[in-house]
Design an enzyme around this catalytic site. Structure first.
Site, PDB file in Angstrom:
ATOM      1  N   SER A 165      -1.175  35.210  69.214  1.00 30.67           N
ATOM      2  CA  SER A 165      -0.515  36.582  68.744  1.00 30.67           C
ATOM      3  C   SER A 165      -1.862  37.441  68.479  1.00 30.67           C
ATOM      4  O   SER A 165      -2.835  36.990  68.086  1.00 30.67           O
ATOM      5  CB  SER A 165       0.211  36.129  67.269  1.00 30.67           C
ATOM      6  OG  SER A 165       0.439  37.319  66.777  1.00 30.67           O
ATOM      7  N   TYR A 188       0.290  32.070  58.528  1.00 29.10           N
ATOM      8  CA  TYR A 188       0.756  32.119  59.854  1.00 29.10           C
ATOM      9  C   TYR A 188      -0.454  32.509  60.943  1.00 29.10           C
ATOM     10  O   TYR A 188      -0.580  31.845  61.868  1.00 29.10           O
ATOM     11  CB  TYR A 188       2.063  33.080  60.005  1.00 29.10           C
ATOM     12  CG  TYR A 188       2.232  33.315  61.339  1.00 29.10           C
ATOM     13  CD1 TYR A 188       2.845  32.191  62.222  1.00 29.10           C
ATOM     14  CD2 TYR A 188       1.784  34.667  62.041  1.00 29.10           C
ATOM     15  CE1 TYR A 188       3.038  32.723  63.545  1.00 29.10           C
ATOM     16  CE2 TYR A 188       2.052  35.093  63.210  1.00 29.10           C
ATOM     17  CZ  TYR A 188       2.739  33.883  64.075  1.00 29.10           C
ATOM     18  OH  TYR A 188       3.016  34.234  65.313  1.00 29.10           O
ATOM     19  N   LYS A 231      -2.814  30.213  63.977  1.00 25.77           N
ATOM     20  CA  LYS A 231      -2.862  30.556  65.080  1.00 25.77           C
ATOM     21  C   LYS A 231      -4.235  30.695  65.615  1.00 25.77           C
ATOM     22  O   LYS A 231      -4.840  30.401  66.583  1.00 25.77           O
ATOM     23  CB  LYS A 231      -2.269  32.175  65.410  1.00 25.77           C
ATOM     24  CG  LYS A 231      -0.786  32.125  65.404  1.00 25.77           C
ATOM     25  CD  LYS A 231      -0.074  31.357  66.544  1.00 25.77           C
ATOM     26  CE  LYS A 231       1.477  31.408  66.445  1.00 25.77           C
ATOM     27  NZ  LYS A 231       1.912  30.426  67.547  1.00 25.77           N
TER      28      LYS A 231
HETATM   29  P1  NAD Z   1      11.434  30.954  67.496  1.00 20.36           P
HETATM   30  O1  NAD Z   1      11.262  30.647  66.297  1.00 20.36           O
HETATM   31  O2  NAD Z   1      12.651  31.610  68.218  1.00 20.36           O
HETATM   32  O3  NAD Z   1      10.905  29.755  68.735  1.00 20.36           O
HETATM   33  C1  NAD Z   1      10.198  28.714  68.429  1.00 20.36           C
HETATM   34  C2  NAD Z   1      10.927  27.474  68.600  1.00 20.36           C
HETATM   35  O4  NAD Z   1      10.116  26.547  68.066  1.00 20.36           O
HETATM   36  C3  NAD Z   1      12.276  27.425  67.717  1.00 20.36           C
HETATM   37  O5  NAD Z   1      13.113  27.089  68.673  1.00 20.36           O
HETATM   38  C4  NAD Z   1      11.810  26.129  66.950  1.00 20.36           C
HETATM   39  O6  NAD Z   1      13.073  25.497  66.740  1.00 20.36           O
HETATM   40  C5  NAD Z   1      10.866  25.450  67.716  1.00 20.36           C
HETATM   41  N1  NAD Z   1      10.026  24.668  66.718  1.00 20.36           N
HETATM   42  C6  NAD Z   1       9.216  24.927  65.620  1.00 20.36           C
HETATM   43  N2  NAD Z   1       8.523  23.861  65.242  1.00 20.36           N
HETATM   44  C7  NAD Z   1       8.676  22.872  65.978  1.00 20.36           C
HETATM   45  C8  NAD Z   1       8.453  21.340  66.055  1.00 20.36           C
HETATM   46  N3  NAD Z   1       7.634  21.037  65.174  1.00 20.36           N
HETATM   47  N4  NAD Z   1       8.840  20.749  66.902  1.00 20.36           N
HETATM   48  C9  NAD Z   1       9.576  21.238  68.105  1.00 20.36           C
HETATM   49  N5  NAD Z   1      10.185  22.577  68.198  1.00 20.36           N
HETATM   50  C10 NAD Z   1       9.640  23.424  67.031  1.00 20.36           C
HETATM   51  O7  NAD Z   1       9.958  32.064  67.910  1.00 20.36           O
HETATM   52  P2  NAD Z   1       9.471  32.937  69.323  1.00 20.36           P
HETATM   53  O8  NAD Z   1       9.640  34.390  68.884  1.00 20.36           O
HETATM   54  O9  NAD Z   1      10.334  32.402  70.258  1.00 20.36           O
HETATM   55  O10 NAD Z   1       8.021  32.681  69.118  1.00 20.36           O
HETATM   56  C11 NAD Z   1       7.453  31.622  70.033  1.00 20.36           C
HETATM   57  C12 NAD Z   1       6.125  31.643  69.956  1.00 20.36           C
HETATM   58  O11 NAD Z   1       5.477  32.676  70.064  1.00 20.36           O
HETATM   59  C13 NAD Z   1       5.719  31.004  68.469  1.00 20.36           C
HETATM   60  O12 NAD Z   1       4.606  29.989  68.279  1.00 20.36           O
HETATM   61  C14 NAD Z   1       5.273  32.351  67.528  1.00 20.36           C
HETATM   62  O13 NAD Z   1       4.297  31.936  66.806  1.00 20.36           O
HETATM   63  C15 NAD Z   1       4.777  33.000  68.970  1.00 20.36           C
HETATM   64  N6  NAD Z   1       4.640  34.460  68.646  1.00 20.36           N
HETATM   65  C16 NAD Z   1       5.741  34.978  68.458  1.00 20.36           C
HETATM   66  C17 NAD Z   1       5.898  36.573  68.216  1.00 20.36           C
HETATM   67  C18 NAD Z   1       7.206  37.244  68.257  1.00 20.36           C
HETATM   68  O14 NAD Z   1       6.987  38.361  67.819  1.00 20.36           O
HETATM   69  N7  NAD Z   1       8.398  36.587  68.447  1.00 20.36           N
HETATM   70  C19 NAD Z   1       4.571  37.241  68.489  1.00 20.36           C
HETATM   71  C20 NAD Z   1       3.353  36.465  68.597  1.00 20.36           C
HETATM   72  C21 NAD Z   1       3.336  35.011  68.926  1.00 20.36           C
HETATM   73  C1  UD1 Z   2       4.726  40.570  62.484  1.00 25.33           C
HETATM   74  C2  UD1 Z   2       3.600  39.565  61.748  1.00 25.33           C
HETATM   75  C3  UD1 Z   2       2.779  39.052  62.960  1.00 25.33           C
HETATM   76  C4  UD1 Z   2       3.671  38.115  63.953  1.00 25.33           C
HETATM   77  C5  UD1 Z   2       4.697  39.218  64.496  1.00 25.33           C
HETATM   78  C6  UD1 Z   2       5.640  38.265  65.149  1.00 25.33           C
HETATM   79  C7  UD1 Z   2       3.136  40.529  59.648  1.00 25.33           C
HETATM   80  C8  UD1 Z   2       1.915  41.327  58.784  1.00 25.33           C
HETATM   81  N1  UD1 Z   2       2.666  40.552  61.041  1.00 25.33           N
HETATM   82  O1  UD1 Z   2       4.183  41.480  63.329  1.00 25.33           O
HETATM   83  O2  UD1 Z   2       1.871  38.351  62.320  1.00 25.33           O
HETATM   84  O3  UD1 Z   2       2.952  37.649  65.053  1.00 25.33           O
HETATM   85  O4  UD1 Z   2       5.287  39.760  63.258  1.00 25.33           O
HETATM   86  O5  UD1 Z   2       6.318  37.482  64.307  1.00 25.33           O
HETATM   87  O6  UD1 Z   2       4.135  40.264  59.161  1.00 25.33           O
HETATM   88  N2  UD1 Z   2       8.695  47.169  59.577  1.00 25.33           N
HETATM   89  C9  UD1 Z   2       9.262  47.951  58.750  1.00 25.33           C
HETATM   90  N3  UD1 Z   2      10.661  47.609  58.314  1.00 25.33           N
HETATM   91  C10 UD1 Z   2      11.131  46.373  58.617  1.00 25.33           C
HETATM   92  C11 UD1 Z   2      10.353  45.447  59.385  1.00 25.33           C
HETATM   93  C12 UD1 Z   2       9.283  46.003  59.945  1.00 25.33           C
HETATM   94  O7  UD1 Z   2       8.869  49.140  58.340  1.00 25.33           O
HETATM   95  O8  UD1 Z   2      12.090  45.793  57.853  1.00 25.33           O
HETATM   96  C13 UD1 Z   2       7.451  47.876  60.188  1.00 25.33           C
HETATM   97  C14 UD1 Z   2       6.094  46.939  59.616  1.00 25.33           C
HETATM   98  O9  UD1 Z   2       5.661  47.431  58.386  1.00 25.33           O
HETATM   99  C15 UD1 Z   2       5.189  47.174  60.809  1.00 25.33           C
HETATM  100  C16 UD1 Z   2       6.514  47.543  61.967  1.00 25.33           C
HETATM  101  O10 UD1 Z   2       7.592  47.709  61.614  1.00 25.33           O
HETATM  102  O11 UD1 Z   2       4.591  48.343  60.860  1.00 25.33           O
HETATM  103  C17 UD1 Z   2       6.345  46.231  63.033  1.00 25.33           C
HETATM  104  O12 UD1 Z   2       6.772  45.001  62.032  1.00 25.33           O
HETATM  105  P1  UD1 Z   2       7.045  43.518  62.838  1.00 25.33           P
HETATM  106  O13 UD1 Z   2       8.238  43.519  63.671  1.00 25.33           O
HETATM  107  O14 UD1 Z   2       7.466  42.803  61.505  1.00 25.33           O
HETATM  108  O15 UD1 Z   2       5.668  43.123  63.374  1.00 25.33           O
HETATM  109  P2  UD1 Z   2       4.179  42.995  63.109  1.00 25.33           P
HETATM  110  O16 UD1 Z   2       4.102  43.314  61.764  1.00 25.33           O
HETATM  111  O17 UD1 Z   2       3.575  43.737  64.005  1.00 25.33           O
END
Ligand code: NAD
Ligand code: UD1
Length: 351
Positions: free
Chosen positions: A126, A151, A155
């Site tokens: 991330s 979190y 990572k």
């Molecule tokens: P998500 O929660 O939708 O998907 C993660 C999946 O992993 C879920 O289906 C959950 O049930 C499964 N899981 C969690 N722990 C587990 C375990 N111990 N064993 C087996 N399965 C397990 O999240 P996502 O948005 O699809 O994110 C996927 C990955 O990308 C995560 O590692 C997350 O940290 C990373 N990531 C997501 C974002 C985002 O904005 N969505 C941003 C940066 C990084």
């Molecule tokens: C967040 C996490 C980041 C994680 C990512 C995916 C934090 C500080 N960062 O990123 O670590 O990898 O999600 O899970 O939480 N916002 C509002 N109102 C809301 C929700 C969000 O104003 O109800 C704003 C936030 O302040 C931010 C922007 O929208 O400025 C994006 O927020 P968000 O979608 O949570 O993503 P990140 O904060 O970039």
């Protein structure tokens, strides 16, 4: 036996979209997910969309015996590792769960891979690992910073663990993909982001307001040094992100050794108010919002320089913000309860 890609967390938001693209590209996939933040229905939808059976095992990446069984049963040649916990606020309340699940889970997975002689790994990192970025847009070579919460630290710890692993053993081919802000959904409206608890990310909160499940959107902070005082983020369509995984996998399965880091972002930044306004334009709805104090850990701006992925993977984000918002909204309106069935109406007393 047919070569198979193991997708941990493949029932989740990003994993399910990537699984679908892999299947459509002719790969054989196996999903391993403990369903702690997803549902079997996501796998059923993948089967519907791909017109094929999708191999799925409900299980945990921390279960070494299960992993050994999986690697000895299937001809796995690469792992896309999405499984992990991702709720920032929850990670502050339950840090040990995040380190156990994310860090120990990854360690356990890598050890099982090594025992099975599988060395191709794509890891979901991330932009949070950059902490408070010194320069914008963010280039991979700028180096990591200090993530603001457990979190983010989980990572960063995983990235360091993987880097040590690749240095110590040259058989490993590892892609660390640093995602910026994935939003949007598959154009069918059948798969999308369906968190089990109350969402915290901007888009799910926004679509909840638009659909009447939340009265107003809270905008965290309007005093940042940005165009309108609200935070700027680099939003990327989940389908572009999924394509980045296919490209990374292709490169790893070529002759690429060692650990490689790639930013996956669009390179374009939008403020929270710009997102609200674009969403209103796309849907014709009005989004009530109110300003609140800054959210702990938020940075003013976070935007990728994704040119390294362009050069080395031949990848760039293609889809515009409008498309991302249309697809997010289609998913929300077609699935107001996510993958859960519609709750039964309460019966009136005496009826
Ligand atoms: P998500 O929660 O939708 O998907 C993660 C999946 O992993 C879920 O289906 C959950 O049930 C499964 N899981 C969690 N722990 C587990 C375990 N111990 N064993 C087996 N399965 C397990 O999240 P996502 O948005 O699809 O994110 C996927 C990955 O990308 C995560 O590692 C997350 O940290 C990373 N990531 C997501 C974002 C985002 O904005 N969505 C941003 C940066 C990084
Ligand atoms: C967040 C996490 C980041 C994680 C990512 C995916 C934090 C500080 N960062 O990123 O670590 O990898 O999600 O899970 O939480 N916002 C509002 N109102 C809301 C929700 C969000 O104003 O109800 C704003 C936030 O302040 C931010 C922007 O929208 O400025 C994006 O927020 P968000 O979608 O949570 O993503 P990140 O904060 O970039």
């Amino acid at each position: 036996m047919r070569k198979t890609t193991l997708i941990t967390g493949g029932a989740g938001y990003l994993g399910s979209h990537t699984a679908l693209q892999l299947i459509e590209a002719g790969h054989s996939v196996l999903i391993l997910d403990n369903l702690c933040n997803s549902s079997r229905e996501a796998v059923a939808r993948l089967e519907l969309l791909s017109h094929s059976h999708v191999d799925f095992i409900e299980g945990d990446i921390r279960d070494a015996a299960l992993l050994d069984e999986i690697f000895s049963t299937y001809a796995i040649d690469a792992v896309l590792h999405f499984a992990g916990l991702k709720a920032v606020a929850q990670s502050v309340r339950r840090p040990m769960d995040y380190y156990a699940n994310n860090v120990f889970g990854t360690l356990n997975l890598c050890q099982a891979m090594a025992r099975a002689h599988v060395f191709n790994l794509v890891f979901s990192s991330s932009a949070t690992v950059y902490g408070e970025p010194a320069r914008m847009p963010i280039v991979e070579e700028h180096g990591t910073g200090k993530p603001a919460n457990p979190y983010g630290r989980s990572k960063l710890m995983i990235e360091e663990l993987l880097s040590d692993l690749a240095l110590a053993d040259s058989r490993w081919n590892i892609a660390v993909l640093r995602y910026f802000n994935p939003i949007g959904a598959h154009q069918s409206g059948l798969i999308g982001e369906a968190p089990s608890g109350r969402p915290n990310n901007l888009l799910p909160c926004l679509t909840e307001v638009a659909s009447g499940q939340r009265a107003a959107l809270t905008v965290y902070g309007n005093d940042y040094p940005t165009v309108d005082g609200t935070c700027i983020r680099d939003y990327i369509h989940v389908l572009d992100l999924a394509e980045g995984h296919l490209k990374a996998l292709q490169v790893l399965q070529g002759d690429e050794h060692g650990l490689h880091v790639w930013n996956l972002g669009s390179g374009t930044g939008y403020s929270v108010l710009q997102i609200i306004s674009a969403f209103e334009d796309v849907t014709g709805l009005r989004i009530p919002y109110r300003f609140a104090a800054r959210r702990a850990g938020d940075v003013a701006e976070c935007r990728a320089d994704a040119s390294k992925a362009g050069r080395e993977l031949g990848w760039r984000a293609q889809r515009e913000l409008t498309q991302m918002l249309i697809d997010s909204w289609r998913w929300q309106t077609s699935n107001p309860w996510g993958y859960r069935p519609q709750p039964a109406p309460l019966l009136a007393v005496g009826s």
